[in-house]
Design an enzyme around this catalytic site. Structure first.
Site, PDB file in Angstrom:
ATOM      1  N   SER A 132       0.834  -1.208   0.000  1.00  0.00           N
ATOM      2  CA  SER A 132       0.000   0.000   0.000  1.00  0.00           C
ATOM      3  C   SER A 132       0.864   1.251   0.000  1.00  0.00           C
ATOM      4  O   SER A 132       1.988   1.229   0.541  1.00  0.00           O
ATOM      5  CB  SER A 132      -0.890   0.010   1.244  1.00  0.00           C
ATOM      6  OG  SER A 132      -1.573   1.254   1.351  1.00  0.00           O
ATOM      7  N   TYR A 188      -1.675   0.392  10.321  1.00  0.00           N
ATOM      8  CA  TYR A 188      -1.788  -0.357   9.053  1.00  0.00           C
ATOM      9  C   TYR A 188      -0.574  -0.032   8.177  1.00  0.00           C
ATOM     10  O   TYR A 188       0.034  -0.923   7.573  1.00  0.00           O
ATOM     11  CB  TYR A 188      -3.094   0.059   8.377  1.00  0.00           C
ATOM     12  CG  TYR A 188      -3.295  -0.402   6.951  1.00  0.00           C
ATOM     13  CD1 TYR A 188      -3.652  -1.721   6.658  1.00  0.00           C
ATOM     14  CD2 TYR A 188      -3.177   0.496   5.888  1.00  0.00           C
ATOM     15  CE1 TYR A 188      -3.871  -2.124   5.353  1.00  0.00           C
ATOM     16  CE2 TYR A 188      -3.396   0.097   4.585  1.00  0.00           C
ATOM     17  CZ  TYR A 188      -3.741  -1.211   4.319  1.00  0.00           C
ATOM     18  OH  TYR A 188      -3.962  -1.605   3.015  1.00  0.00           O
TER      19      TYR A 188
HETATM   20  N1  NAP Z   1      -8.911  -0.801  -0.918  1.00  0.00           N
HETATM   21  C1  NAP Z   1      -7.897   0.047  -0.872  1.00  0.00           C
HETATM   22  O1  NAP Z   1      -8.060   1.286  -0.999  1.00  0.00           O
HETATM   23  C2  NAP Z   1      -6.486  -0.463  -0.677  1.00  0.00           C
HETATM   24  C3  NAP Z   1      -5.450   0.475  -0.724  1.00  0.00           C
HETATM   25  C4  NAP Z   1      -4.138   0.030  -0.577  1.00  0.00           C
HETATM   26  C5  NAP Z   1      -3.881  -1.328  -0.414  1.00  0.00           C
HETATM   27  N2  NAP Z   1      -4.910  -2.219  -0.349  1.00  0.00           N
HETATM   28  C6  NAP Z   1      -4.561  -3.632  -0.178  1.00  0.00           C
HETATM   29  O2  NAP Z   1      -5.026  -4.372  -1.294  1.00  0.00           O
HETATM   30  C7  NAP Z   1      -5.347  -5.709  -0.887  1.00  0.00           C
HETATM   31  C8  NAP Z   1      -6.756  -6.050  -1.326  1.00  0.00           C
HETATM   32  O3  NAP Z   1      -7.623  -5.220  -0.565  1.00  0.00           O
HETATM   33  P1  NAP Z   1      -9.146  -4.937  -0.840  1.00  0.00           P
HETATM   34  O4  NAP Z   1      -9.320  -3.483  -0.921  1.00  0.00           O
HETATM   35  O5  NAP Z   1      -9.645  -5.794  -1.945  1.00  0.00           O
HETATM   36  O6  NAP Z   1      -9.708  -5.368   0.560  1.00  0.00           O
HETATM   37  P2  NAP Z   1     -10.782  -6.432   0.997  1.00  0.00           P
HETATM   38  O7  NAP Z   1     -11.919  -6.398   0.065  1.00  0.00           O
HETATM   39  O8  NAP Z   1     -11.018  -6.218   2.448  1.00  0.00           O
HETATM   40  O9  NAP Z   1     -10.005  -7.789   0.745  1.00  0.00           O
HETATM   41  C9  NAP Z   1      -9.085  -8.348   1.625  1.00  0.00           C
HETATM   42  C10 NAP Z   1      -9.372  -9.838   1.669  1.00  0.00           C
HETATM   43  O10 NAP Z   1      -8.447 -10.425   2.594  1.00  0.00           O
HETATM   44  C11 NAP Z   1      -9.185 -11.349   3.361  1.00  0.00           C
HETATM   45  N3  NAP Z   1      -8.541 -11.602   4.635  1.00  0.00           N
HETATM   46  C12 NAP Z   1      -8.449 -10.773   5.722  1.00  0.00           C
HETATM   47  N4  NAP Z   1      -7.829 -11.383   6.722  1.00  0.00           N
HETATM   48  C13 NAP Z   1      -7.495 -12.626   6.253  1.00  0.00           C
HETATM   49  C14 NAP Z   1      -6.838 -13.743   6.822  1.00  0.00           C
HETATM   50  N5  NAP Z   1      -6.387 -13.730   8.092  1.00  0.00           N
HETATM   51  N6  NAP Z   1      -6.686 -14.859   6.063  1.00  0.00           N
HETATM   52  C15 NAP Z   1      -7.133 -14.906   4.792  1.00  0.00           C
HETATM   53  N7  NAP Z   1      -7.785 -13.887   4.196  1.00  0.00           N
HETATM   54  C16 NAP Z   1      -7.955 -12.758   4.929  1.00  0.00           C
HETATM   55  C17 NAP Z   1     -10.523 -10.656   3.578  1.00  0.00           C
HETATM   56  O11 NAP Z   1     -11.495 -11.585   3.997  1.00  0.00           O
HETATM   57  P3  NAP Z   1     -12.663 -11.061   5.013  1.00  0.00           P
HETATM   58  O12 NAP Z   1     -13.305  -9.886   4.343  1.00  0.00           O
HETATM   59  O13 NAP Z   1     -13.532 -12.262   5.153  1.00  0.00           O
HETATM   60  O14 NAP Z   1     -11.960 -10.673   6.277  1.00  0.00           O
HETATM   61  C18 NAP Z   1     -10.783 -10.125   2.183  1.00  0.00           C
HETATM   62  O15 NAP Z   1     -11.416 -11.083   1.361  1.00  0.00           O
HETATM   63  C19 NAP Z   1      -5.144  -5.744   0.633  1.00  0.00           C
HETATM   64  O16 NAP Z   1      -3.876  -6.270   0.925  1.00  0.00           O
HETATM   65  C20 NAP Z   1      -5.194  -4.285   1.030  1.00  0.00           C
HETATM   66  O17 NAP Z   1      -4.472  -4.045   2.214  1.00  0.00           O
HETATM   67  C21 NAP Z   1      -6.197  -1.823  -0.487  1.00  0.00           C
END
Ligand code: NAP
Length: 256
Positions: free
Chosen positions: A148, A161
């Site tokens: 991120s 985070y």
């Molecule tokens: N969205 C943004 O603006 C943003 C910005 C920068 C970086 N990111 C990064 O991009 C990646 C994808 O994020 P996203 O936005 O698509 O978020 P998201 O929709 O919350 O997806 C994250 C996934 O990880 C799963 N997860 C969480 N804890 C876990 C565990 N202990 N074991 C296995 N799976 C687990 C979650 O499952 P549950 O929902 O069931 O917990 C969810 O399906 C993440 O690494 C996030 O930090 C996102």
């Protein structure tokens, strides 16, 4: 930039955190390219639904396997299960799981801060070290990690985070340095804002936000080009260049 890490006869990949909307779009990009996939997430029911959908739409093998990033002792048997299902050592792994606590709650409740570190950093190190060693021994493969921009500089809005993601960025950089001579490609992805369940309900600055489809296409394009690092969307590289270069004496007075 280097050679195309997707240029291999072994078209198999594992996607971790596969119930994320970005991961779902990434799975579709790989399936479109004929990849057989293992999709893994702690939400197994949703992952199974996504796997069935991807298999049907793209006529590829796509399997759901339960996975918990913080159940570290299960990671070795998980990799064994991926090998068994795919019938080969997977060619690549894409790490999409993540957990972002609300900053103030994480300041006041250590359990939330700990979960952020355990998931985003310790979980990533635990599982990716296993894939890294397997790929290093085979001398080929790719590793993609979704870190991120929050890891580029600590800000009061999300530094817990951010600290976990800074660790992940550093870890991926070290893996890249270690695995380069073994022909294993490591891509660090630094998203700014993406429109996903992680940011649901947050007031996001519209023009700076990537849709899951936009993000997935940018990530797979960067991998195909053999890039080491990609910002999503591209202009975050310049935003973060400015933010990283603000002198500390000035930065500490700012509200960003
Ligand atoms: N969205 C943004 O603006 C943003 C910005 C920068 C970086 N990111 C990064 O991009 C990646 C994808 O994020 P996203 O936005 O698509 O978020 P998201 O929709 O919350 O997806 C994250 C996934 O990880 C799963 N997860 C969480 N804890 C876990 C565990 N202990 N074991 C296995 N799976 C687990 C979650 O499952 P549950 O929902 O069931 O917990 C969810 O399906 C993440 O690494 C996030 O930090 C996102």
């Amino acid at each position: 930039m280097g050679r195309n890490p997707l240029d291999s006869a072994n078209k198999t990949a594992v996607i971790l955190g596969a119930a994320s909307t970005v991961a779902r779009s990434i799975a579709m990009e790989f399936a479109r390219g004929g990849y057989a996939l293992v999709l893994a997430d702690c939400d197994h029911e949703e992952t199974a639904r996504i796997a069935a959908d991807v298999a049907l739409r793209f006529d590829v093998a796509c399997h759901a396997v339960p996975f918990d990033a913080t159940a570290y002792c299960t990671h070795r048997p998980f990799l064994e299960e991926c090998r068994r299902i795919l019938g080969v050592e997977p060619q690549g792994v894409v790490l999409c799981f993540g957990y972002m606590p609300e900053q103030r709650e994480a300041q006041e409740d250590f359990a939330k801060a700990q979960r952020a570190i355990d998931t985003n950093l310790t979980g990533a190190i635990s599982v990716l070290e296993l894939f890294a060693s397997a790929f290093e021994a085979r001398r080929g493969g790719f590793i993609v990690g979704l870190s991120s921009v929050a890891g580029d500089r600590g800000r009061k809005a999300n530094y817990i985070y951010g600290a976990a993601k800074a660790g992940l960025t550093c870890f991926l950089s070290g893996l890249r340095n270690r695995l380069h001579t073994a022909g294993v490609h490591v891509l660090t992805v630094k998203p700014g804002f993406m429109d996903t369940k992680m940011t649901y309900g947050m007031p996001l600055p519209g023009p700076l936000v990537a849709s899951p489809g936009q993000a997935a296409r940018a990530i797979v394009r960067a991998l195909r080009k053999g890039k080491d690092e990609v910002y999503v969307r591209f202009f975050w590289r310049y935003i973060m260049l400015i933010i990283r270069n603000i002198p500390e004496w000035q930065f500490k007075k700012m509200n960003i």
